[in-house]
Scaffold this motif. Structure first.
Motif, PDB file in Angstrom:
ATOM      1  N   SER A  46      11.113  66.299 101.245  1.00 16.18           N
ATOM      2  CA  SER A  46      11.165  66.875 102.521  1.00 16.18           C
ATOM      3  C   SER A  46      12.134  66.105 103.399  1.00 16.18           C
ATOM      4  CB  SER A  46       9.504  66.715 103.259  1.00 16.18           C
ATOM      5  OG  SER A  46       8.699  67.385 102.565  1.00 16.18           O
ATOM      6  N   ALA A  47      12.152  64.771 103.453  1.00 20.41           N
ATOM      7  CA  ALA A  47      13.113  63.925 104.019  1.00 20.41           C
ATOM      8  C   ALA A  47      14.628  64.357 103.461  1.00 20.41           C
ATOM      9  CB  ALA A  47      13.139  62.588 103.828  1.00 20.41           C
TER      10      ALA A  47
ATOM     11  N   ARG B 265      15.487  67.342 102.207  1.00 24.92           N
ATOM     12  CA  ARG B 265      15.980  68.655 102.701  1.00 24.92           C
ATOM     13  C   ARG B 265      16.222  68.950 104.320  1.00 24.92           C
ATOM     14  NH1 ARG B 265      11.751  69.703  99.134  1.00 24.92           N
ATOM     15  NH2 ARG B 265      10.145  69.688 100.668  1.00 24.92           N
ATOM     16  N   ARG B 266      15.199  67.667 104.975  1.00 19.02           N
ATOM     17  CA  ARG B 266      15.607  67.572 106.355  1.00 19.02           C
ATOM     18  C   ARG B 266      17.099  67.311 106.931  1.00 19.02           C
ATOM     19  NH1 ARG B 266      12.538  63.270 108.389  1.00 19.02           N
ATOM     20  NH2 ARG B 266      14.545  62.224 107.703  1.00 19.02           N
ATOM     21  N   ASP B 267      17.563  66.087 105.822  1.00 22.38           N
ATOM     22  CA  ASP B 267      18.839  65.762 106.254  1.00 22.38           C
ATOM     23  C   ASP B 267      19.787  66.964 105.768  1.00 22.38           C
ATOM     24  OD1 ASP B 267      17.727  63.346 106.843  1.00 22.38           O
ATOM     25  OD2 ASP B 267      17.779  62.481 105.018  1.00 22.38           O
TER      26      ASP B 267
ATOM     27  N   LEU C   1      19.721  70.030 105.915  1.00 20.06           N
ATOM     28  CA  LEU C   1      19.516  70.916 106.995  1.00 20.06           C
ATOM     29  C   LEU C   1      20.156  70.485 108.077  1.00 20.06           C
ATOM     30  CD1 LEU C   1      18.653  73.574 107.809  1.00 20.06           C
ATOM     31  CD2 LEU C   1      16.369  72.574 108.818  1.00 20.06           C
ATOM     32  N   LEU C   2      20.001  69.297 108.557  1.00 16.09           N
ATOM     33  CA  LEU C   2      20.753  68.724 109.923  1.00 16.09           C
ATOM     34  C   LEU C   2      22.083  68.468 109.563  1.00 16.09           C
ATOM     35  CD1 LEU C   2      18.090  65.893 110.841  1.00 16.09           C
ATOM     36  CD2 LEU C   2      18.725  68.008 112.232  1.00 16.09           C
TER      37      LEU C   2
END
Length: 95
Positions: A70-71, A73-75, A77-78
């Protein structure tokens, strides 16, 4: 696990209706119902066989791979959002 549990409960809830629909007249009418039950059992056995065993995993480590993914994927995306903001828009000139 929660999705699998809910799917299993839905299938178990509708199993009598499905079995009633599969039941054929005659002395061998039970065979389609037995095949349905066998297929359900095989799906459950395959799910249990291929699920990872976690009984020796400390509670603090459960879900770690999910959280790492999840981390990441978040990185990503950002980073993609920043790239889009930094990209020149149509009609602007780069000097």
């Amino acid at each position: 696990m929660a999705r699998g549990n809910q799917l299993g409960l839905v299938l178990a809830g509708f199993a009598p209706m499905i079995a009633g629909m599969l039941l054929a007249p005659g002395i061998t009418g039970w065979i389609p119902v037995a095949v349905f039950a066998t297929v359900c059992m095989l799906i459950a056995a395959a799910s249990a066989f291929y699920s990872p065993e976690t009984f020796r995993t400390p509670i603090a480590e459960l879900g770690t791979s999910y959280l790492k993914g999840s981390a990441q994927r978040r990185d990503l995306l950002l980073a993609s959002r920043h790239e889009l903001q930094d990209a020149p828009t149509a009609g602007t000139r780069i000097h």
